[in-house]
Write a protein that holds these residues in place. Structure first.
Motif: not given
Length: 198
Positions: A19-21, A147-150, A177-184
């Motif tokens: 699943m996407s974020l 992040l797909l957005g749609d 659940v803690n999830v941390r990401y940075r934009p690519n």
């Protein structure tokens, strides 16, 4: 963040998706191409599901888009059941049975075919309905760094009551659940672009 304990073949009805974020399991027309780049999984993860899956239950929309593609890149072999109101016009394929029956009956058929291994549900709408009927034993998600957005959401039930879940494994089953990401920076920009005046 660590993975949960490895999946076991316990005759479970397993609602299983990457699943996407932002909560999508497929693109707007059930596209799955977003899963082909930009993510990785721990070694052995795919084999874990290949070994523990006895049968698959899916829906007609996903089948019509994906055609005769097999789960886990074709590494898994076994019976696939596609729930549809119109089995007569479905494209046939080896090891695929088109069912026109109630959800509980589809689960019974799938579990019998799974031979003690898990029945994996690969349909958001079927999974939601099975959840409402109390027929889902476990929800197993791999959250992808995108992040797909749609697209097609894992769980879409406007106006419905929230469904409370307990996390499988050790520790507090209600813990967030803690999830941390940075934009690519190669695909979505990064804060340093703004700081540098880009």
């Amino acid at each position: 963040m660590n993975d949960t304990e490895p999946q076991t073949a316990g005759g479970k009805v397993l609602w299983h998706f990457t699943m996407s974020l932002d909560g999508f399991v497929a693109g707007p027309n059930h596209e799955m191409d977003w899963m082909t780049t930009g993510m990785s999984a721990r070694p052995g993860l795919i084999d874990e599901y290949v070994q523990t899956t006895g049968a698959v239950l899916g829906g007609r929309d996903g089948w019509d888009v994906s055609g005769d593609s097999r789960p886990y890149g074709g590494a898994w072999k076994g019976p696939i059941f596609v729930l549809t109101h119109h089995p007569e016009d479905a494209a046939p394929a080896d090891d695929v049975t088109f069912l026109n029956c109630g959800l509980a009956e589809a689960v019974r058929i799938g579990l019998a075919a799974a031979g003690g291994k898990n029945l994996e549900v690969f349909s958001p709408s079927i999974g939601r309905q099975l959840l409402e009927l109390g027929l889902i034993d476990e929800i197993d998600l791999h959250i992808a760094p995108v992040l797909l957005g749609d697209g097609i959401r894992l769980y879409d039930n406007p106006g419905g009551e929230p469904v409370r879940l307990h996390r499988v494994g050790e520790g507090d089953p209600t813990a967030v659940v803690n999830v941390r990401y940075r934009p690519n920076p190669l695909t979505g920009g990064s804060p340093s672009d703004v700081k540098d005046g880009a």
